[in-house]
Scaffold this active site. Sequence first.
Site, PDB file in Angstrom:
ATOM      1  N   GLU A  69       0.829  -1.208   0.000  1.00  0.00           N
ATOM      2  CA  GLU A  69       0.000   0.000   0.000  1.00  0.00           C
ATOM      3  C   GLU A  69       0.864   1.259   0.000  1.00  0.00           C
ATOM      4  OE1 GLU A  69      -2.877  -0.468   3.223  1.00  0.00           O
ATOM      5  OE2 GLU A  69      -4.123  -1.711   1.960  1.00  0.00           O
ATOM      6  N   GLU A  82      -5.499  -8.391  -1.111  1.00  0.00           N
ATOM      7  CA  GLU A  82      -6.152  -8.256   0.192  1.00  0.00           C
ATOM      8  C   GLU A  82      -7.620  -7.975  -0.050  1.00  0.00           C
ATOM      9  OE1 GLU A  82      -4.612  -5.627   3.212  1.00  0.00           O
ATOM     10  OE2 GLU A  82      -2.548  -6.005   2.583  1.00  0.00           O
TER      11      GLU A  82
END
Length: 479
Positions: A176, A377
């Site tokens: 991220e 995810e």
Amino acid sequence: MKTFRNDFLWGGATAANQFEGAWDADGKGPSTSDMCTNGSPENPKRITRQWDEGAFYPSREASDFYHHYKEDIALMAEMGFKTFRLSIAWTRIFPTGMETEPNEAGLKFYDQVFDECKKYGIEPLVTISHYEMPYALVEKCNGWEGRECIGYFMNYCRVIFEHYQNKVKYWLTFNEINAGTMPMGNVLSLGTVKGYTGTILDFPDDPKVRYQALHHQFVASAQAVKLAHEKYPQFQMGNMICFITMYPLTCNPADMLKAQQEMQMMNWFCSDVQVRGEYPYYADRYFEEHGIQIRMEEGDLELLKEGCVDFYTFSYYMSNCVSEKPSEEIGQGNLTGGLKNPYLQASEWGWQIDPQGLRYTLNEIYSRYQIPMMVVENGLGARDTVEEDGSINDTYRIDYMRRHIEQMKEAVRDGVELWGYTPWGCIDLVSASTGEMAKRYGLIYVDKHDDGSGTLKRRRKQSFYWYKKVIESNGEELD
Ligand code: BG6
């Protein structure tokens, strides 16, 4: 009709800092996440410069994968995992980040983990840096604000690439990476918190520092990809974005524009750099209006061009709305919130559940880049109850996953190239945003609680058996 490819990578995802524990075992040094206390949505977790004797640090033991890896990988194999996404803790290999020689015991641990995966035909998918860095580098150079961090990171990459070149094929550079476009990124991903003790929300954010640090991560990511392409052609190098799809709250053109701007700087900016190899056109105006001037060295821009990733990965949990009008109706999120969408339900933590948004997002990403993708995810953070007979009937989690897999299938039919799916926290672990254990994502339960108590015993949830069938049928059997 198209469906998931035969070699589709079904699996699950974890990160060292939230899962491994053993924070000081066998020469490991403290990382930024080891310095974070637990918390809750009401009491945000804190990062502390010194150990606070009265506080609880959940990453110290976490789910203790360090001592349970054989049992955990056997359970993954029982579900039929084809891949296991995990991260390497930089501080196991270089305890302060600044050593010249790696810590052999740290290297050996991941050798054992990868060998265990291989035993069951599970392909590791490795995140090089997932929400942690050596705390010593925070003190030395304010984390990624310091340019020297790039050199330390490359020492780490050189060692792990060389050492695991025959065991790992799929790599992601930074988890991220777009966390750095948001204030939460200071603690979570950038380590730009030198000298700070306090909550992760109260940190005095300075976007100038954040974007400088992010530039250093871009350069580091590109250097790592370039090195891999030159020396290890068998590697596949990916990026990783926290994708929070933003819808305009109304069809008011002002809301449309605002949504477009948020999508640009939050979701597209980092991957435009990592996939296309250059800063996007819209960044200039944003930088100008926010007084941001990035210091670059000669050769940086060329490097970004030479270090483009091979595939795109992202996390997807929710969507949010934006409007130019302020509103009280707030929707929560992992890195940032937004406005409530009247058409969606939310989890107990306020994350708005939007399966169709995943199909929309996969199409948006693919139409922009046309490179293979993975959803690395996804999942529902929820409280689980262990019944008297030991069962855990997490039908809510099955429902969440089923609806998202259905939409992934639709996106594959739409024509996007999807390589894999690794739902988050396949075994219960510590929450990144709140430091809780009670917010569980797993298909496997871990007996560990917010106060640190628990036996660490693993139990199969109902979702475990359901996901096993999904994998066996390559996504055809979802009921
Ligand atoms: C992602 C992170 O943002 O979301 C993970 O990559 C994190 O590290 C996951 O755990 C879920 O968020 P949370 O805050 O519920 O743990």
